[in-house]
Design an enzyme around this catalytic site. Structure first.
Site, PDB file in Angstrom:
ATOM      1  N   ARG A  77      -6.983  -8.025  -9.356  1.00  0.00           N
ATOM      2  CA  ARG A  77      -8.149  -9.175 -10.238  1.00  0.00           C
ATOM      3  C   ARG A  77      -8.825  -8.512  -9.881  1.00  0.00           C
ATOM      4  NH1 ARG A  77     -10.767  -8.979  -5.153  1.00  0.00           N
ATOM      5  NH2 ARG A  77      -9.168  -7.572  -3.538  1.00  0.00           N
ATOM      6  N   GLU A 104      -2.459   7.173   7.940  1.00  0.00           N
ATOM      7  CA  GLU A 104      -3.899   8.152   7.046  1.00  0.00           C
ATOM      8  C   GLU A 104      -4.412   8.628   8.094  1.00  0.00           C
ATOM      9  OE1 GLU A 104      -5.493   5.211   4.538  1.00  0.00           O
ATOM     10  OE2 GLU A 104      -3.881   5.017   3.487  1.00  0.00           O
ATOM     11  N   LYS A 137       0.773  -1.015  -0.128  1.00  0.00           N
ATOM     12  CA  LYS A 137      -0.065  -0.465  -0.232  1.00  0.00           C
ATOM     13  C   LYS A 137       1.061   0.933  -0.163  1.00  0.00           C
ATOM     14  CE  LYS A 137      -3.388  -2.029   2.665  1.00  0.00           C
ATOM     15  NZ  LYS A 137      -4.536  -2.384   1.851  1.00  0.00           N
ATOM     16  N   HIS A 164     -13.775  -3.215   8.221  1.00  0.00           N
ATOM     17  CA  HIS A 164     -13.397  -3.004   7.019  1.00  0.00           C
ATOM     18  C   HIS A 164     -13.571  -4.258   5.850  1.00  0.00           C
ATOM     19  CE1 HIS A 164     -11.997  -0.087   9.546  1.00  0.00           C
ATOM     20  NE2 HIS A 164     -10.767  -0.497  10.544  1.00  0.00           N
TER      21      HIS A 164
HETATM   22  P1  ADP Z   1     -12.895  -7.240  -2.977  1.00  0.00           P
HETATM   23  O1  ADP Z   1     -12.162  -5.931  -2.452  1.00  0.00           O
HETATM   24  O2  ADP Z   1     -13.127  -8.321  -4.190  1.00  0.00           O
HETATM   25  O3  ADP Z   1     -14.458  -7.503  -1.939  1.00  0.00           O
HETATM   26  P2  ADP Z   1     -11.915  -8.885  -0.413  1.00  0.00           P
HETATM   27  O4  ADP Z   1     -11.264  -7.506   0.611  1.00  0.00           O
HETATM   28  O5  ADP Z   1     -13.565  -8.797  -0.019  1.00  0.00           O
HETATM   29  O6  ADP Z   1     -11.971  -8.509  -2.259  1.00  0.00           O
HETATM   30  O7  ADP Z   1     -11.318 -10.219  -0.152  1.00  0.00           O
HETATM   31  C1  ADP Z   1     -12.035 -11.249  -1.490  1.00  0.00           C
HETATM   32  C2  ADP Z   1     -11.431 -12.711  -1.207  1.00  0.00           C
HETATM   33  O8  ADP Z   1      -9.910 -12.372  -0.882  1.00  0.00           O
HETATM   34  C3  ADP Z   1     -11.836 -12.267  -0.061  1.00  0.00           C
HETATM   35  O9  ADP Z   1     -12.608 -13.967  -0.329  1.00  0.00           O
HETATM   36  C4  ADP Z   1     -11.113 -11.990   1.186  1.00  0.00           C
HETATM   37  O10 ADP Z   1     -11.185 -13.156   2.344  1.00  0.00           O
HETATM   38  C5  ADP Z   1      -9.688 -12.593   0.509  1.00  0.00           C
HETATM   39  N1  ADP Z   1      -8.677 -12.085   0.728  1.00  0.00           N
HETATM   40  C6  ADP Z   1      -8.097 -11.076   0.727  1.00  0.00           C
HETATM   41  N2  ADP Z   1      -7.218 -10.169   0.719  1.00  0.00           N
HETATM   42  C7  ADP Z   1      -6.690 -11.500   0.726  1.00  0.00           C
HETATM   43  C8  ADP Z   1      -5.279 -11.330   1.417  1.00  0.00           C
HETATM   44  N3  ADP Z   1      -3.809  -9.977   1.589  1.00  0.00           N
HETATM   45  N4  ADP Z   1      -4.736 -12.567   1.785  1.00  0.00           N
HETATM   46  C9  ADP Z   1      -5.356 -13.461   2.006  1.00  0.00           C
HETATM   47  N5  ADP Z   1      -7.252 -13.838   1.603  1.00  0.00           N
HETATM   48  C10 ADP Z   1      -7.354 -12.176   1.426  1.00  0.00           C
HETATM   49  P1  ADP Z   2      -7.899  -4.357   2.801  1.00  0.00           P
HETATM   50  O1  ADP Z   2      -6.615  -4.584   2.007  1.00  0.00           O
HETATM   51  O2  ADP Z   2      -7.657  -4.414   3.336  1.00  0.00           O
HETATM   52  O3  ADP Z   2      -9.451  -3.591   1.888  1.00  0.00           O
HETATM   53  P2  ADP Z   2      -7.750  -1.059   2.717  1.00  0.00           P
HETATM   54  O4  ADP Z   2      -6.745  -0.154   2.619  1.00  0.00           O
HETATM   55  O5  ADP Z   2      -8.864  -0.932   0.748  1.00  0.00           O
HETATM   56  O6  ADP Z   2      -7.669  -2.182   3.095  1.00  0.00           O
HETATM   57  O7  ADP Z   2      -8.937  -0.088   3.782  1.00  0.00           O
HETATM   58  C1  ADP Z   2     -10.032  -1.346   4.029  1.00  0.00           C
HETATM   59  C2  ADP Z   2     -11.457  -0.049   4.440  1.00  0.00           C
HETATM   60  O8  ADP Z   2     -11.370   0.231   5.352  1.00  0.00           O
HETATM   61  C3  ADP Z   2     -12.235   0.245   3.236  1.00  0.00           C
HETATM   62  O9  ADP Z   2     -13.229   0.023   2.275  1.00  0.00           O
HETATM   63  C4  ADP Z   2     -12.520   1.622   4.488  1.00  0.00           C
HETATM   64  O10 ADP Z   2     -13.991   1.573   4.583  1.00  0.00           O
HETATM   65  C5  ADP Z   2     -11.311   1.662   5.551  1.00  0.00           C
HETATM   66  N1  ADP Z   2     -10.574   2.747   5.161  1.00  0.00           N
HETATM   67  C6  ADP Z   2      -8.862   2.084   4.267  1.00  0.00           C
HETATM   68  N2  ADP Z   2      -8.714   3.799   4.796  1.00  0.00           N
HETATM   69  C7  ADP Z   2      -9.727   4.584   5.845  1.00  0.00           C
HETATM   70  C8  ADP Z   2      -9.109   5.687   5.409  1.00  0.00           C
HETATM   71  N3  ADP Z   2      -8.468   6.887   5.417  1.00  0.00           N
HETATM   72  N4  ADP Z   2      -9.912   6.592   6.307  1.00  0.00           N
HETATM   73  C9  ADP Z   2     -11.570   6.064   6.618  1.00  0.00           C
HETATM   74  N5  ADP Z   2     -11.666   4.969   6.688  1.00  0.00           N
HETATM   75  C10 ADP Z   2     -10.412   3.886   6.377  1.00  0.00           C
HETATM   76 MG    MG Z   3      -9.449  -3.116  -0.129  1.00  0.00          MG
END
Ligand code: ADP
Ligand code: ADP
Ligand code: MG
Length: 660
Positions: free
Chosen positions: A299, A202, A118, A237
């Site tokens: 993806r 952040e 990230k 989240h």
């Molecule tokens: P989307 O943003 O497509 O909704 P999610 O964040 O919900 O994706 O993740 C999609 C799938 O991948 C879920 O089954 C989640 O548990 C899995 N997943 C996401 N990130 C990771 C990771 N870093 N390692 C393992 N599984 C992950």
């Molecule tokens: P992941 O890889 O687990 O999906 P993200 O960076 O996409 O992580 O963050 C997951 C969720 O956390 C986001 O969908 C949002 O709801 C919340 N989030 C992430 N960053 C922020 C932020 N700076 N302020 C408020 N909410 C956040």
């Molecule tokens: Mg995300």
């Protein structure tokens, strides 16, 4: 490059089924890979061929890139689709696939790598002119330095594991005093889950709306966006409900976000389907300068169907064509949004008990059909939800000319969904679709957490009507009383001659409803059907002339799964009328019928027993419940001691049947 002829799907469940459907429609042969736990799973049954790749834990199967590539080579596949999760964002895997002479249905490894962490991704897109969430994403990782950065960023702040995903390794910090502890725990989680303790900091965006843009690029250098999805309804989240387009999205913001997303994709030489996730400050409506890049998912996304419904495109088909070096068949100007789509993730989990995953066999699984309704399921009735993977049952996606219609259709579909066995979140999802704040567009990522009670995601009292239906169904099953003669409608309320068949006018039974003990009073008044009264410690639960409930009951062995108002109630007799097979039927596993105390234990491991022999007594609600051997055999294990408290369903004793 030639068309793909055979596609291996390096994934399981819902998304494997989804990919197979499109591949088949395109005339592509499909190969599934499966772990030992998935040998008879739906996606394996659907595929043209399947290859076992190891034991149930993902680490030993779905995460073993070398085994998957070997399976592709041995099955004659020319391409691998990674789905989402597992290896889908693993650059080393993408690289190895290509090295093996196969097509990776996804972006180049270099794009995955550039967006994989990230902090690096933020730095990279920032250079390309894309707004990123204000904060610190540098290399220096000292605790005091980071604390000082957090002060500069301004509280509340969000600490994120740079390698994080799936909502893991994130900590919101409201006050400087809590920073050090939150940092340490985010670092620990980052190390444990991703092997990387590094974090970024952040600013925590107030009233956060998660809005993401679907992008698509081809090998010829074209890159377009397929509009936005709003995924603000989240829990921890993690997305719960997603929709497209985003409610109240001004056209100017859509264009600005779309443009920024395309810039970000181009900055990493992207090819194929990808998603740029933005966080927007929704406090004062969406504005062209009020959104920030969070991360890119390189993806196919779980929620891609809502984009498919509003654009009329098949994203998996597009992925496969682009992977075979076909150019995108449209330009940005050809793309339009038609209607509105909403997706709900149906999970085997229990909202009333902190969303605890709930596994087991799906004794019943049925979805309604209807206008504008699409179901992407990963299982069928009779299949099992195992504890090894994500407990998703299906995605329900509703489409309509406008948002209100789509939400109505989704709510109705969720309420008509039948799941017996594991608990599921259907009722919770339906409540979300019907909640007024969400429908009026007044929501952010904190909506679910703030409305748990109104959404029914707290412990609920036992459903008396459902309990009655369960008792009725168990009575029917136990005595076969109401299946006599030509009375096929099996309705005990209308059966007049019951007492003659049982020889009893009044009977008391002990019943367990969702782990709570109740007394059932069964009365057969002369010339009428059976009447049932249920009472517990707190008095009468339901009874006698209670209204007939509109419930769907599934009896399996000695348990009744009652689905009433989209909620499941589990009912069992604690005092089986025959056989002593109440808790521990054919499989010889004697489980506690309810929460209670083991007041007597009559056997030890290694002992021979005969069918019906008393093994133990559990006391609950001042009533004793005997547990008997289901058949002649030997006690192979005793897991309790006298005096011990036991939880409902916990394994107490194991019996092995004597050889015939
Ligand atoms: P989307 O943003 O497509 O909704 P999610 O964040 O919900 O994706 O993740 C999609 C799938 O991948 C879920 O089954 C989640 O548990 C899995 N997943 C996401 N990130 C990771 C990771 N870093 N390692 C393992 N599984 C992950
Ligand atoms: P992941 O890889 O687990 O999906 P993200 O960076 O996409 O992580 O963050 C997951 C969720 O956390 C986001 O969908 C949002 O709801 C919340 N989030 C992430 N960053 C922020 C932020 N700076 N302020 C408020 N909410 C956040
Ligand atoms: Mg995300």
């Amino acid at each position: 490059m030639a068309m793909i002829k055979t596609l291996l799907i390096a994934n399981r469940g819902e998304i494997a089924c989804r990919i197979i459907r499109t591949a088949r429609a395109m005339g592509i042969r499909t190969v599934a890979v499966c772990s030992e736990a998935d040998r008879s799973a739906l996606f394996v049954r659907m595929a043209d061929q399947s290859v076992g790749i190891g034991p149930a834990p993902a680490r030993e199967s779905y995460l073993c890139g070398d085994k998957i590539i070997a399976a592709a080579l041995s099955s004659g596949a020319d391409a691998i689709h990674p789905g989402y999760g597992f290896l889908s964002e693993n650059a080393d895997f993408a690289e190895a696939v290509v090295k093996a002479g196969l097509i990776f249905v996804g972006p180049p490894a270099s794009s995955i790598r550039a967006m994989g962490l990230k902090d690096a991704a933020k730095a990279l897109v920032e250079k390309a002119g894309v707004p990123v969430v204000p904060g610190y994403h540098g290399a220096e990782q000292g605790a005091e330095f980071l604390a000082a950065q957090a002060d500069l960023v301004g509280y509340p702040v969000l600490i994120k594991a740079v390698a994080g995903g799936g909502g893991k390794g994130m900590r919101k910090v409201d006050h400087p005093a809590e920073f050090a502890a939150a940092l340490a725990s985010a670092q620990r989680e980052g190390q444990a889950s991703f092997g990387d303790p590094r974090v970024l900091i952040e600013r925590y965006i107030q009233s956060p709306r998660h809005i993401e843009i679907q992008v698509f690029a081809d090998h010829q250098g074209h890159c377009v966006h397929l509009f936005e999805r709003d995924c603000s309804l989240q829990r921890r989240h993690q997305k719960v409900i997603e929709e497209a387009p985003a409610p109240d999205m001004p056209q100017a913001v859509r264009e600005a976000m779309g443009k920024a997303a395309v810039e970000a994709a181009k900055a990493v030489g992207y090819v194929g389907a990808g998603t740029i996730e933005f966080i927007a400050d929704g406090a004062n409506g969406l504005t062209p300068d009020g959104f920030f890049f969070m991360e890119m998912n390189t993806r196919l996304q779980v929620e891609h169907p809502v984009t498919e419904l509003i654009t009329g495109l098949d994203l998996v088909a597009l992925q496969l064509k682009v992977a075979a070096h076909e150019p995108l068949p449209f330009t940005q100007n050809d793309l339009v949004i038609t209607g509105h789509a909403v997706e709900a993730r149906l999970y085997a989990e229990d909202p009333e008990r902190g969303f605890l995953p709930s596994t087991g066999q799906l004794h019943r699984l049925a979805f309604p059909q209807g206008e504008g309704l699409r179901i992407d399921a990963g299982v069928e009735q009779g299949d099992e939800v195992t504890p090894y993977y994500d407990p998703m049952i299906a995605k329900l996606i509703a489409y309509g000319p406008d948002r209100a219609t789509a939400l109505d259709r989704l709510a109705l579909a969720l309420e008509a969904t039948q799941v017996a066995g594991p608990r599921c979140n259907a009722r919770f999802l339906a409540a979300l679709c019907r909640s007024s704040g969400f429908r009026q567009g007044r929501f952010d990522t904190g909506f679910i957490e703030a409305h748990l009670e109104a959404l029914g995601a707290v412990p609920q009292p036992v459903d008396g009507q459902a309990a009655l239906c369960g008792v009725k169904a168990l009575l029917e099953a136990e005595t076969a009383l109401f299946r006599e003669g030509d009375r096929t409608e099996t309705d005990p309320w209308s059966v007049a001659d019951a007492f003659q068949l049982t020889g009893a006018r009044r009977l008391q039974r002990q019943v367990v409803v969702d782990g709570e003990a109740f007394k059932a009073e069964l009365v057969w008044p002369q010339g009428e059907g059976v009447q049932i009264g249920l009472s517990g410690e707190d008095g009468v639960l339901a009874g006698l002339n209670s209204r007939k409930a509109d419930a769907m009951t599934t009896v399996v062995g000695n348990k009744a799964y009652v689905l009433h108002r989209a909620r499941q109630t589990l009912v069992a007799f604690a005092d089986p009328a025959k056989g002593g097979d109440e808790h521990g039927g054919g499989d010889g596993r004697i489980t506690a019928p309810m929460h209670g105390k083991v007041v007597a234990l009559m056997v030890t491991a290694g002992e021979q027993v005969v069918r019906g022999q008393r093994l133990a007594v559990v006391e609950a609600m001042k009533m004793e419940h005997g547990l008997a051997a289901p058949y002649d055999g030997m006690i192979t294990a005793v897991h309790v001691v006298a005096g011990q408290q036991v939880g409902e369903g916990s394994l107490m004793i194991e019996v092995e049947a004597a050889a015939e």
